[in-house]
Design an enzyme around this catalytic site. Structure first.
Site, PDB file in Angstrom:
ATOM      1  N   ALA A   1       6.251  -5.189  -2.358  1.00  0.00           N
ATOM      2  CA  ALA A   1       6.633  -4.812  -3.729  1.00  0.00           C
ATOM      3  C   ALA A   1       7.660  -3.685  -3.745  1.00  0.00           C
ATOM      4  O   ALA A   1       8.383  -3.521  -4.711  1.00  0.00           O
ATOM      5  CB  ALA A   1       5.393  -4.388  -4.507  1.00  0.00           C
ATOM      6  N   LYS A   2       7.710  -2.889  -2.682  1.00  0.00           N
ATOM      7  CA  LYS A   2       8.669  -1.780  -2.555  1.00  0.00           C
ATOM      8  C   LYS A   2       8.682  -0.901  -3.797  1.00  0.00           C
ATOM      9  O   LYS A   2       9.727  -0.508  -4.290  1.00  0.00           O
ATOM     10  CB  LYS A   2      10.052  -2.316  -2.201  1.00  0.00           C
ATOM     11  CG  LYS A   2      10.030  -3.128  -0.893  1.00  0.00           C
ATOM     12  CD  LYS A   2      11.416  -3.483  -0.389  1.00  0.00           C
ATOM     13  CE  LYS A   2      11.381  -4.200   0.952  1.00  0.00           C
ATOM     14  NZ  LYS A   2      10.883  -5.572   0.932  1.00  0.00           N
ATOM     15  N   ARG A   3       7.504  -0.596  -4.307  1.00  0.00           N
ATOM     16  CA  ARG A   3       7.378   0.270  -5.471  1.00  0.00           C
ATOM     17  C   ARG A   3       7.621   1.720  -5.094  1.00  0.00           C
ATOM     18  O   ARG A   3       7.672   2.080  -3.910  1.00  0.00           O
ATOM     19  CB  ARG A   3       5.969   0.135  -6.069  1.00  0.00           C
ATOM     20  CG  ARG A   3       5.537  -1.275  -6.468  1.00  0.00           C
ATOM     21  CD  ARG A   3       6.442  -1.910  -7.480  1.00  0.00           C
ATOM     22  NE  ARG A   3       5.830  -3.069  -8.117  1.00  0.00           N
ATOM     23  CZ  ARG A   3       6.429  -4.235  -8.298  1.00  0.00           C
ATOM     24  NH1 ARG A   3       7.650  -4.453  -7.867  1.00  0.00           N
ATOM     25  NH2 ARG A   3       5.814  -5.228  -8.934  1.00  0.00           N
TER      26      ARG A   3
ATOM     27  N   ASP B   1      15.476  -4.219  -3.273  1.00  0.00           N
ATOM     28  CA  ASP B   1      15.136  -5.074  -2.132  1.00  0.00           C
ATOM     29  C   ASP B   1      16.405  -5.788  -1.673  1.00  0.00           C
ATOM     30  O   ASP B   1      17.435  -5.677  -2.316  1.00  0.00           O
ATOM     31  CB  ASP B   1      14.045  -6.078  -2.531  1.00  0.00           C
ATOM     32  CG  ASP B   1      13.163  -6.457  -1.345  1.00  0.00           C
ATOM     33  OD1 ASP B   1      13.709  -6.695  -0.242  1.00  0.00           O
ATOM     34  OD2 ASP B   1      11.943  -6.498  -1.502  1.00  0.00           O
TER      35      ASP B   1
END
Lengths: 270, 270
Positions: free
Chosen positions: A94-96, B98
């Site tokens: 998710a790369k939050r 991303d």
């Protein structure tokens, strides 16, 4: 089970460093799945069931579900993995990253709503943006360090007092953030020299390595650069190379074949 | 309308630099809303309808919806803003980031699924992770630069060849990424000196400024540091200070009063 323990078990007892990335894209589904009801879930479940014994982790990428309004399919997919393939941890990609009060809502999203065992996060906003995740000691906190894409160097490679930013990130996380031993780092397969430098700094911290296959990373170089002394320490991700290995009725078998080949190639260099 | 044009119009013709942050948290809802069906949508709609003429933008924070499985309420909320309050742009606060192929799915999520006019993004992964957003020239691309939280300094303030990282980020975006003129930066109100340095580098690029109110940022200092020569250039965000100003039947009126006071305070320093 703690994420880190589950991962160790997969590496040691199941002899695999393969992370299967689940990036569903209906345009690439085999024709017989494309038209099916609940196609996203059906496709991913078939891949999961065909590859679970070969995987050290599954990594669904959340944008692929969100773009399709398929949050519900993602919830059911992760529940299915936990039920049918207990012991295979799920990394929500998710790369939050956001401030403390909002970070808590992202914690709820990743761990309580979706039931993920680990989540990928972006470290740019600093320690307090990650703390609510770190506090969940049973969960894995996988932070971007040196990413596999061409633009990865734009900021990550900037010289910060004689050391590139990504090494400052790695160093800070290993020294200050990993008090519960639940941190891991993302280091792209396209930069094996950088993987070697990160490994030298972080001891046996797990590294999630995207970028083999479609992005051109070399497995032998990655293994030499990043494996720990016991021949593990890496989650080597393949998404497209596995899940779209076939494009016909037998797509799940083709995925299994691709995952097997990847595992065996990796194991040659352990 | 392009995001940048909509914003100019709100600043000039509607005389407001207030960005209303929509961070719904049912625990903080007034009692009569808490029990209502569709409470998240009902709460946010009431705030929106009470403050739209005072806002230069609305900024729903997606984690607050995702943690509640309320993606559907977020879709309807943004559609409601566009229908009832055309001309007030919507910033989806998502802080995504991303690689290229996945970034495209996040573009679909933010702009096509939710219909946002702008989105907040994390620049750590570099240019190609942002390019699919930049290519949507009508949409705003708001990149984290110097964030308002205590941990913001952990990496953003690192010295990169005599210049802190956040200024390298600002410089790179202003020089290389802003070819369509659709970039903006997040600079926290808690660091007015840093806002001043960013402003000196980026000309009249819009700055989204969180951190006043609950986080302690000072409006006068922010205005002196960040306003452009025509007294605009800023989206000064308040979330909790507006939406939880009241906690009773009249919560929307209380929100309107708080937004009016904030607008007037800001305008004293334009």
């Amino acid at each position: 089970m703690r994420f880190s323990d589950a991962l160790q078990q997969r590496w040691r007892q199941h002899d695999t460093l393969v992370c299967v990335g689940l990036d569903p894209d209906p345009a690439k589904f085999p024709a017989h799945i494309k038209g099916a009801p609940d196609a996203v879930f059906a496709f991913c479940r078939a891949i999961v069931d065909a590859t679970a014994d070969l995987a050290c982790a599954f990594k669904p990428q959340i944008a692929h579900f969100a773009a399709l309004r398929a949050e519900d399919a993602l919830e059911r997919l992760i529940a299915h993995i936990h039920q049918r393939h207990p012991g295979v941890p799920v990394i929500l990609d998710a790369k939050r990253g956001d401030i403390g009060s909002t970070a808590q809502h992202y914690v709820t999203e990743a761990f309580d709503r979706y039931g993920a065992d680990a989540v990928t996060l972006n470290p740019y906003m600093g320690r307090d943006s990650i703390q609510p995740f770190l506090d969940r000691a049973d969960k894995g906190v996988i932070l971007l360090c040196r990413t596999s894409n061409p633009g990865g160097a734009d900021f990550q490679a900037l010289d910060c007092g004689g050391v590139p930013l990504y090494l400052r990130v790695a160093e800070t996380i290993a020294r200050d953030w990993n008090t519960h031993g639940n941190c891991a780092l993302v280091t792209g397969a396209t930069w094996p020299d950088e993987i070697r430098q990160v490994r030298a700094l972080v001891g046996d911290m797990p590294l999630l390595v995207p970028g083999i296959g479609a992005q051109g990373g070399d497995i032998e170089a990655v293994m030499h650069a990043g494996r720990t002394t016991d021949g593990s320490g890496l989650m080597i991700n393949s998404s497209r190379g596995i899940i779209y290995a076939g494009n016909d009725k037998d797509f799940a078998i083709a995925a299994r074949t691709a995952a097997t080949e990847l595992r065996d190639t990796i194991n040659r260099y352990r």
